[in-house]
Enzyme design. Structure first.
Site, PDB file in Angstrom:
ATOM      1  N   SER A 142       0.873  -1.180   0.000  1.00  0.00           N
ATOM      2  CA  SER A 142       0.000   0.000   0.000  1.00  0.00           C
ATOM      3  C   SER A 142       0.908   1.227   0.000  1.00  0.00           C
ATOM      4  O   SER A 142       2.090   1.129   0.370  1.00  0.00           O
ATOM      5  CB  SER A 142      -0.843   0.006   1.280  1.00  0.00           C
ATOM      6  OG  SER A 142      -1.515   1.231   1.445  1.00  0.00           O
ATOM      7  N   TYR A 155      -2.621  -0.331  10.502  1.00  0.00           N
ATOM      8  CA  TYR A 155      -2.686  -0.756   9.088  1.00  0.00           C
ATOM      9  C   TYR A 155      -1.357  -0.466   8.397  1.00  0.00           C
ATOM     10  O   TYR A 155      -0.785  -1.334   7.730  1.00  0.00           O
ATOM     11  CB  TYR A 155      -3.840  -0.031   8.380  1.00  0.00           C
ATOM     12  CG  TYR A 155      -3.939  -0.380   6.906  1.00  0.00           C
ATOM     13  CD1 TYR A 155      -4.406  -1.630   6.489  1.00  0.00           C
ATOM     14  CD2 TYR A 155      -3.547   0.525   5.925  1.00  0.00           C
ATOM     15  CE1 TYR A 155      -4.485  -1.965   5.143  1.00  0.00           C
ATOM     16  CE2 TYR A 155      -3.616   0.203   4.579  1.00  0.00           C
ATOM     17  CZ  TYR A 155      -4.092  -1.042   4.203  1.00  0.00           C
ATOM     18  OH  TYR A 155      -4.163  -1.363   2.857  1.00  0.00           O
TER      19      TYR A 155
END
Ligand code: NDP
Length: 244
Positions: A142, A155
């Site tokens: 990501s 995250y």
């Protein structure tokens, strides 16, 4: 893209979003895809769609948090197609919240799926790839593997870990096993649906207005997968042009 014939690609998290788009993209290019996720009814539909379009697909229930289940998924692919060329560790969850909220269960779920899930994929397929003398991991990280924003500490921590594990594997691989990290920016998918924290959910709704279609990330993955064996695409970062 023409090197797809005969190559077998395992895709985790193929039941929605980026995984689903990647399966469609790679199957259309001639790769034999093996779809894994927990929602098998969706995988069955997707496999049917791919076969209907002339592609080759198999599917099996997979929970990436279970190392044995991942091993069985790789065995299943071997039984069906005799080889495992590429493993796309794509499954992930993102229940965002601030650390103040103390949502330990959600933190642990992110660690289990996003980090342990990738490690289970490596543990299951790396020995086989070594024995074959070739293989390729594509790990979906990501932009959160490069920058941290409020409510995304855990995250982002999991995605930094995916980046670090991938980089370590690449350095250890000696050229027989290639490792690519694909790091998307905001992309249309179901990823934000699991955010239980109202403030984080509202922030994400705003952010998602410029989301890329999942096919944009599938294209990046297909680029990495389709390179000749001497070319190792280390990382591709894909952001919406409207984000900084
Ligand atoms: P989705 O929520 O649409 O897809 C996530 C997939 O992961 C689903 O297919 C889900 O399948 C699967 N999954 C979740 N838990 C498990 C589990 N325990 N075992 C097996 N599969 C599991 O989101 P995306 O397509 O967006 O996410 C794909 C990847 O892309 C993730 O790693 C995410 O972190 C990353 N990413 C996404 C971005 C975005 O903006 N969309 C941005 C940056 C990175 P099922 O529930 O059926 O098991």
């Amino acid at each position: 893209m023409s090197d797809g014939t005969e190559k077998t690609v395992l895709i985790t998290g193929a039941s929605s979003g980026i995984g689903q788009a990647t399966a469609v993209r790679l199957a259309a290019a001639g790769y034999r895809v093996v779809l894994g996720a927990r929602r098998t009814e969706r995988l069955a539909e997707l496999a049917e769609q791919i076969r209907g379009a002339g592609g080759s697909a198999e599917y099996r229930a997979l929970d990436v948090t279970d190392a044995e289940d991942f091993r069985a998924f790789v065995e299943f692919a071997l039984e069906r197609y005799d080889r495992v060329d590429v493993v796309i560790n794509n499954a992930g969850v993102m229940p965002l919240s601030t650390l103040d909220a103390g949502l330990l269960d959600e933190w642990n779920r992110m660690i289990d799926v996003n980090i342990r899930g990738v490690l289970h994929g490596i543990a299951a397929a790396l020995p086989l790839m070594r024995a074959q003398g070739h293989g390729h991991f594509v790990n979906v990280a990501s932009i959160g593997a490069h920058e941290v924003v409020p409510s995304a500490a855990v995250y982002c921590g999991t995605k930094y870990a995916v980046w670090a594990i991938s980089e370590g594997l690449r350095q250890e691989s000696g050229g027989d096993v290639r490792v690519s990290v694909v790091s998307p920016g905001v992309t249309e998918s179901e990823l934000a649906d699991s955010i239980s924290d109202p403030e984080a959910a509202a922030g994400m709704r705003e952010y998602r207005k410029v989301a890329l279609p999942a096919s944009a990330i599938a294209d990046a993955i297909a680029y990495a997968v389709s390179q000749p064996s001497e070319v190792d695409v280390n990382e591709i970062v894909v952001r919406p042009a409207a984000t900084r």
